[in-house]
Scaffold this active site. Structure first.
Site, PDB file in Angstrom:
ATOM      1  N   ASN A  95      43.562  46.692  29.568  1.00 53.52           N
ATOM      2  CA  ASN A  95      43.562  48.015  28.922  1.00 53.52           C
ATOM      3  C   ASN A  95      42.238  48.054  28.184  1.00 53.52           C
ATOM      4  O   ASN A  95      42.115  47.604  27.058  1.00 53.52           O
ATOM      5  CB  ASN A  95      44.734  48.155  27.943  1.00 53.52           C
ATOM      6  CG  ASN A  95      46.060  48.276  28.678  1.00 53.52           C
ATOM      7  OD1 ASN A  95      46.109  48.717  29.822  1.00 53.52           O
ATOM      8  ND2 ASN A  95      47.141  47.881  28.027  1.00 53.52           N
ATOM      9  N   GLU A  99      49.786  52.920  33.651  1.00 57.43           N
ATOM     10  CA  GLU A  99      50.133  53.007  32.234  1.00 57.43           C
ATOM     11  C   GLU A  99      49.069  53.734  31.430  1.00 57.43           C
ATOM     12  O   GLU A  99      48.650  53.280  30.371  1.00 57.43           O
ATOM     13  CB  GLU A  99      50.377  51.596  31.665  1.00 57.43           C
ATOM     14  CG  GLU A  99      51.485  50.863  32.393  1.00 57.43           C
ATOM     15  CD  GLU A  99      51.814  49.502  31.802  1.00 57.43           C
ATOM     16  OE1 GLU A  99      50.932  48.869  31.216  1.00 57.43           O
ATOM     17  OE2 GLU A  99      52.987  49.077  31.929  1.00 57.43           O
ATOM     18  N   GLU A 122      48.501  36.987  40.045  1.00 55.82           N
ATOM     19  CA  GLU A 122      48.423  37.117  38.581  1.00 55.82           C
ATOM     20  C   GLU A 122      49.714  36.595  37.973  1.00 55.82           C
ATOM     21  O   GLU A 122      50.790  37.152  38.186  1.00 55.82           O
ATOM     22  CB  GLU A 122      48.206  38.577  38.174  1.00 55.82           C
ATOM     23  CG  GLU A 122      48.089  38.755  36.659  1.00 55.82           C
ATOM     24  CD  GLU A 122      47.774  40.193  36.211  1.00 55.82           C
ATOM     25  OE1 GLU A 122      46.846  40.813  36.787  1.00 55.82           O
ATOM     26  OE2 GLU A 122      48.465  40.698  35.308  1.00 55.82           O
ATOM     27  N   ARG A 164      60.693  51.672  40.769  1.00 52.97           N
ATOM     28  CA  ARG A 164      59.398  51.126  40.341  1.00 52.97           C
ATOM     29  C   ARG A 164      59.021  49.884  41.135  1.00 52.97           C
ATOM     30  O   ARG A 164      57.832  49.648  41.413  1.00 52.97           O
ATOM     31  CB  ARG A 164      59.442  50.813  38.837  1.00 52.97           C
ATOM     32  CG  ARG A 164      58.220  50.086  38.352  1.00 52.97           C
ATOM     33  CD  ARG A 164      58.185  50.002  36.850  1.00 52.97           C
ATOM     34  NE  ARG A 164      57.326  48.913  36.414  1.00 52.97           N
ATOM     35  CZ  ARG A 164      57.278  48.442  35.189  1.00 52.97           C
ATOM     36  NH1 ARG A 164      58.043  48.962  34.240  1.00 52.97           N
ATOM     37  NH2 ARG A 164      56.473  47.448  34.873  1.00 52.97           N
ATOM     38  N   ARG A 168      43.634  45.504  40.253  1.00 55.84           N
ATOM     39  CA  ARG A 168      45.052  45.171  40.042  1.00 55.84           C
ATOM     40  C   ARG A 168      45.994  46.113  40.795  1.00 55.84           C
ATOM     41  O   ARG A 168      45.773  47.325  40.855  1.00 55.84           O
ATOM     42  CB  ARG A 168      45.381  45.200  38.545  1.00 55.84           C
ATOM     43  CG  ARG A 168      44.616  44.147  37.773  1.00 55.84           C
ATOM     44  CD  ARG A 168      44.902  44.230  36.304  1.00 55.84           C
ATOM     45  NE  ARG A 168      46.093  43.524  35.898  1.00 55.84           N
ATOM     46  CZ  ARG A 168      47.034  44.029  35.115  1.00 55.84           C
ATOM     47  NH1 ARG A 168      46.994  45.286  34.715  1.00 55.84           N
ATOM     48  NH2 ARG A 168      48.053  43.297  34.740  1.00 55.84           N
ATOM     49  N   GLU A 222      55.269  37.015  26.988  1.00 55.97           N
ATOM     50  CA  GLU A 222      55.686  38.362  26.593  1.00 55.97           C
ATOM     51  C   GLU A 222      57.195  38.559  26.733  1.00 55.97           C
ATOM     52  O   GLU A 222      57.835  39.149  25.871  1.00 55.97           O
ATOM     53  CB  GLU A 222      54.935  39.394  27.443  1.00 55.97           C
ATOM     54  CG  GLU A 222      55.393  40.822  27.222  1.00 55.97           C
ATOM     55  CD  GLU A 222      54.625  41.838  28.062  1.00 55.97           C
ATOM     56  OE1 GLU A 222      53.710  41.458  28.819  1.00 55.97           O
ATOM     57  OE2 GLU A 222      54.961  43.030  27.956  1.00 55.97           O
ATOM     58  N   LYS A 266      42.138  47.625  35.821  1.00 52.66           N
ATOM     59  CA  LYS A 266      43.465  48.232  35.791  1.00 52.66           C
ATOM     60  C   LYS A 266      43.217  49.727  35.849  1.00 52.66           C
ATOM     61  O   LYS A 266      42.660  50.309  34.911  1.00 52.66           O
ATOM     62  CB  LYS A 266      44.182  47.852  34.498  1.00 52.66           C
ATOM     63  CG  LYS A 266      45.499  48.585  34.264  1.00 52.66           C
ATOM     64  CD  LYS A 266      46.210  48.057  33.017  1.00 52.66           C
ATOM     65  CE  LYS A 266      47.492  48.813  32.724  1.00 52.66           C
ATOM     66  NZ  LYS A 266      48.227  48.276  31.558  1.00 52.66           N
ATOM     67  N   ASP A 304      57.532  43.104  36.430  1.00 59.36           N
ATOM     68  CA  ASP A 304      56.592  42.794  35.365  1.00 59.36           C
ATOM     69  C   ASP A 304      56.891  41.477  34.664  1.00 59.36           C
ATOM     70  O   ASP A 304      57.414  41.488  33.546  1.00 59.36           O
ATOM     71  CB  ASP A 304      56.604  43.947  34.341  1.00 59.36           C
ATOM     72  CG  ASP A 304      55.460  43.854  33.363  1.00 59.36           C
ATOM     73  OD1 ASP A 304      54.576  43.017  33.582  1.00 59.36           O
ATOM     74  OD2 ASP A 304      55.461  44.616  32.386  1.00 59.36           O
TER      75      ASP A 304
HETATM   76  O1  GCW Z   1      53.571  43.777  31.033  1.00 56.17           O
HETATM   77  C1  GCW Z   1      52.966  44.957  30.773  1.00 56.17           C
HETATM   78  C2  GCW Z   1      52.610  44.805  29.350  1.00 56.17           C
HETATM   79  C3  GCW Z   1      51.390  45.566  28.955  1.00 56.17           C
HETATM   80  C4  GCW Z   1      50.282  45.198  29.931  1.00 56.17           C
HETATM   81  C5  GCW Z   1      50.716  45.588  31.331  1.00 56.17           C
HETATM   82  C6  GCW Z   1      49.696  45.183  32.374  1.00 56.17           C
HETATM   83  C7  GCW Z   1      47.940  44.978  29.572  1.00 56.17           C
HETATM   84  O2  GCW Z   1      53.694  45.149  28.560  1.00 56.17           O
HETATM   85  O3  GCW Z   1      51.068  45.219  27.649  1.00 56.17           O
HETATM   86  O4  GCW Z   1      49.063  45.801  29.600  1.00 56.17           O
HETATM   87  O5  GCW Z   1      51.891  44.924  31.646  1.00 56.17           O
HETATM   88  O6  GCW Z   1      49.865  44.136  32.953  1.00 56.17           O
HETATM   89  O7  GCW Z   1      48.760  45.914  32.599  1.00 56.17           O
END
Ligand code: GCW
Length: 719
Positions: free
Chosen positions: A225, A306, A402, A351, A339, A408, A302, A380
């Site tokens: 990000n 998001e 990745e 998703r 990505r 997290e 990216k 994720d």
């Molecule tokens: O897992 C999610 C996370 C975001 C992250 C996103 C990603 C960097 O909650 O914080 O952003 O994936 O991988 O881009």
């Protein structure tokens, strides 16, 4: 007598040394085993280095530091063979001695980064040779030799041939320019942008040493990000200063490219990748980066994910975006890691299917220096996910893995979770893309579809905490990532063993107990968080703790109810033909394995099926009872982890013993919190009792739902 005294003194000294975890696995404390010390001391008397180079210098420095610590040796360096006991470092080009040994056959297959370590005789004197084709191979060989000593291996007739199976082994730091770290739980960012380039924190060197010791050869220092400021001149000077530190250690620096940078810092009206002015802006910008950093590695991007900008803002494809950057990087040998973590709230599709749908159409459309960076699973980084269908699904495109090293979704830096088994589960999964045996690791190492461009990325768990990773055991996840990126066929057990021996102790019973603890930890965590294929039921936004009740948020796919779909009938996401058919994105053999309720391995049951509460499980229990059983077993097993750790008192240093003990107490508390919240919440659908024998949750569901954590660490910056 004298040597015994020295050892005792060394021990007194090292016992007084506070063990704060800073030294990671490169601790180099004195070897206590007297026989071992003698054995090594006879073989390793002095260093022969015929030429210097920045990389040889760091290898020499490391070897001196290590042998001084481990054996109390004051290693001298010469350029000739004097007596037996030489350690000879070099390449055939740097060392006449090595050239004379005719190692061509041995070195040929080892590439630029591989190394050969062998015991041999030169002029009738016994010596140990560490040779590579390039200086960096020699550095990796030096670290390998040190590891063998740290782990008490026999060196007498040593013969090692070793080369990485994956080309780009890269840490991805999700570090912001204000030093906050997205999903980082170990303090603030290591990169002190404010004081760079003039102040070089000594820690940057230790970071580079640690990475080189496990073969990591790239570091993306900024968050995906991203912030376009990193591409401006003052920041490029800072980036160059870091690159200068990393270079001798074989580590290239990479940045994240914000797709809208031409508008944000270039004053352009658009960032359309097919606009000639935008293309020439990037070309100039990239040329400028290479003026600062001649061996700059390239970009991670990216895009259109998001809320991040990307080519789709201009109705262009991911390939248009990636290729624009790739074209500008190509003359400098830079690469793009684009990505595949894309999903769109506006798209009503499951998703889990979206990335595949998007990228499948683009297979073969990317320039040669582009890799598509794919998370291990299709959602994720959950405690357990099946492998992503893009592995094996894009035969004409290099794919890099990745993994998320930072925890997290696995208890932040407070839970002891050894992640190698999670990484391995994915790497060893069979995609059946070209028949049986088409393992994910063969996609990643390029062998399945014949790609030379290969890579593995790990989202770093490193911050400026004194011990780097927050939890002493979280260091093992950084370590494992590096080892698996070097060789994805290593076992979790072997990696744990090396790490324990270097980080804690070579004592058999410590090694055995800690290995058991580490190897069991991931499954235990799955059980108390997301058993039987449940996923994405954690707290809102910060992702801390349980939140199966999360619903009614601006995006359906950011809620928990979207994923668990609990109702009066049962629970789970039907991804078979009768549901979203996400399973249809996999090879027929994989579809068959997971497609039927009867055959689906239970650890993925609720990932692929919506299952009745009364469904009979392999244990003979109903699904509801089994779910409760897993949650209770998970939390109880943390007690077992505490007991095993308590037995380590006096066998490992006091500081780390007490720190881990406290952290395990938090882990237990939080495991019970997960268990109680999830069981109570799912009970509102199953309307069944918690099976007899299990203690009742001490608080009500309302209580658990009311908990708020506005200051949980690591959240996404709001800019
Ligand atoms: O897992 C999610 C996370 C975001 C992250 C996103 C990603 C960097 O909650 O914080 O952003 O994936 O991988 O881009």
């Amino acid at each position: 007598m004298k040597s015994v005294l020295i050892i005792i003194l060394l021990f007194i000294f090292s016992a007084g040394h506070s063990e704060d975890g800073y030294r990671l696995w490169l601790r180099y404390d004195p070897i206590s085993d007297v026989t071992k010390r003698k054995e090594y001391a006879a073989l390793l008397k002095y260093l022969v280095l015929e030429q210097t180079s920045p990389t040889f210098n760091v290898a020499e420095k490391e070897l001196k530091l290590a042998l001084n610590g481990l054996l109390g040796l004051n290693l001298t360096t010469t350029n000739v063979i004097q007596e037996a006991g030489a350690i000879i470092l070099g390449t055939p080009a740097s060392s006449k001695i090595i050239a004379s040994l005719n190692l061509h056959d041995k070195l040929r297959s080892l590439g630029d980064e591989g190394f050969s370590i062998l015991a041999t005789s030169v002029k009738g004197k016994k010596c140990i040779v560490v040779a590579g084709n390039k200086d960096v191979g020699v550095l990796y060989g030096t670290f390998h030799l040190i590891k063998l000593i740290q782990t008490y291996q026999v060196l007498q007739n040593i013969y090692v041939q070793n080369t990485p199976r994956i080309k780009h082994r890269i840490l991805n730091h999700w570090d912001n320019l204000d030093r906050t770290v997205e999903r980082g739980y170990a303090g603030f960012s290591l990169w002190d942008w404010h004081k760079l380039p003039d102040y070089i924190d000594p820690r940057y060197y230790d970071y580079a040493r640690a990475n080189a010791s496990i073969g990591i050869n790239g570091s993306v220092v900024t968050n995906v990000n991203s912030n376009a400021q990193i591409l401006t001149e003052p920041y490029l000077q800072k980036v160059a200063a870091l690159a200068n530190v990393f270079r001798p250690y074989g580590i290239k620096i990479y940045l994240t490219a914000r797709f809208s940078a031409p508008r944000e810092i270039g004053g352009m009206p658009t960032a359309d990748p097919l606009d000639p002015n935008v293309r020439s802006w990037w070309k100039k910008k990239i040329d400028e980066i290479y003026q600062h950093v001649p061996d700059f590695g390239g970009f991670v991007v990216k895009a259109n994910s998001e809320g991040q900008p990307g080519p789709q803002n201009y109705k262009r494809s991911h390939a248009d975006g990636a290729n624009m950057l790739a074209e500008a990087l190509a003359p400098h040998n830079g690469i793009v890691m684009w990505r595949a973590f894309v999903y769109d709230n506006e798209v009503p599709e499951d998703r889990a299917k979206q990335a595949f749908n998007e990228f499948k159409l683009l297979d073969g459309k990317f320039n040669k220096n582009v890799m598509i960076q794919v998370k291990n699973g299709p959602i994720d980084f959950q405690p357990r996910e099946p492998f992503h269908p893009l592995f094996g699904g894009l035969p004409q495109t290099p794919i890099n893995m990745e993994f998320q090293i930072t925890q997290e979704y696995l208890g932040y830096a407070t839970h002891l979770v050894y992640l190698a088994p999670l990484f391995k589960e994915c790497l060893d999964a069979d995609t059946y893309a070209s028949g049986k045996g088409s393992y994910v690791y063969k996609v990643i190492d390029g062998s399945l579809h014949g790609h030379a461009l290969t890579g593995m990325a790990g989202v770093a768990n490193i911050g400026n905490d004194r011990n780097w990773c927050g939890h002493p055991f979280a260091q093992s996840n950084w370590y494992s990532f590096g080892r698996l990126a070097w060789n994805p066929t290593l076992t979790s057990e072997a990696i744990a063993e090396e790490w324990i021996r270097m980080t804690f102790s070579n004592e058999q019973d410590v090694v055995k107990s800690l290995k058991e603890l580490m190897l069991a930890s991931r499954e235990i965590t799955v059980n108390y968080m997301t058993p039987l294929g449940l996923h994405h039921i954690m707290g809102w936004d910060h992702h801390y703790g349980p939140g199966p009740w999360i619903k009614d948020k601006p995006r359906a796919d950011w809620t928990s109810v979207y994923y668990h779909k609990a109702d009066d009938f049962g629970i789970g996401f039907d991804r078979t033909k009768t549901g979203s058919n996400a399973l249809g994105q996999y090879a027929p053999e994989v579809q068959e394995k997971y497609g039927s309720l009867k055959n689906c391995p239970e650890e993925y049951l609720l990932w692929f099926h919506h299952v009745s509460w009364d469904h009979k499980m392999k244990s003979g229990r109903s699904l509801w009872d089994e779910l409760c059983h897993r949650y209770y077993q998970g939390a109880d097993s943390v007690k077992w982890m505490q007991d095993s750790w308590n037995k380590m008192e006096g066998k490992v240093d006091h500081e780390r013993f007490s720190q881990v003990k406290s952290l395990l107490a938090i882990q237990y508390k939080e495991a019970v919190w997960w268990r109680n919240s999830c069981v109570l919440y799912f009970q509102t659908f199953s309307k069944k009792d918690i099976p007899p024998g299990f203690e009742k949750p001490e608080k009500s569901l309302n209580y658990y739902e009311s908990l708020q954590f506005p200051f949980a660490p690591g959240i996404r910056p709001k800019w």
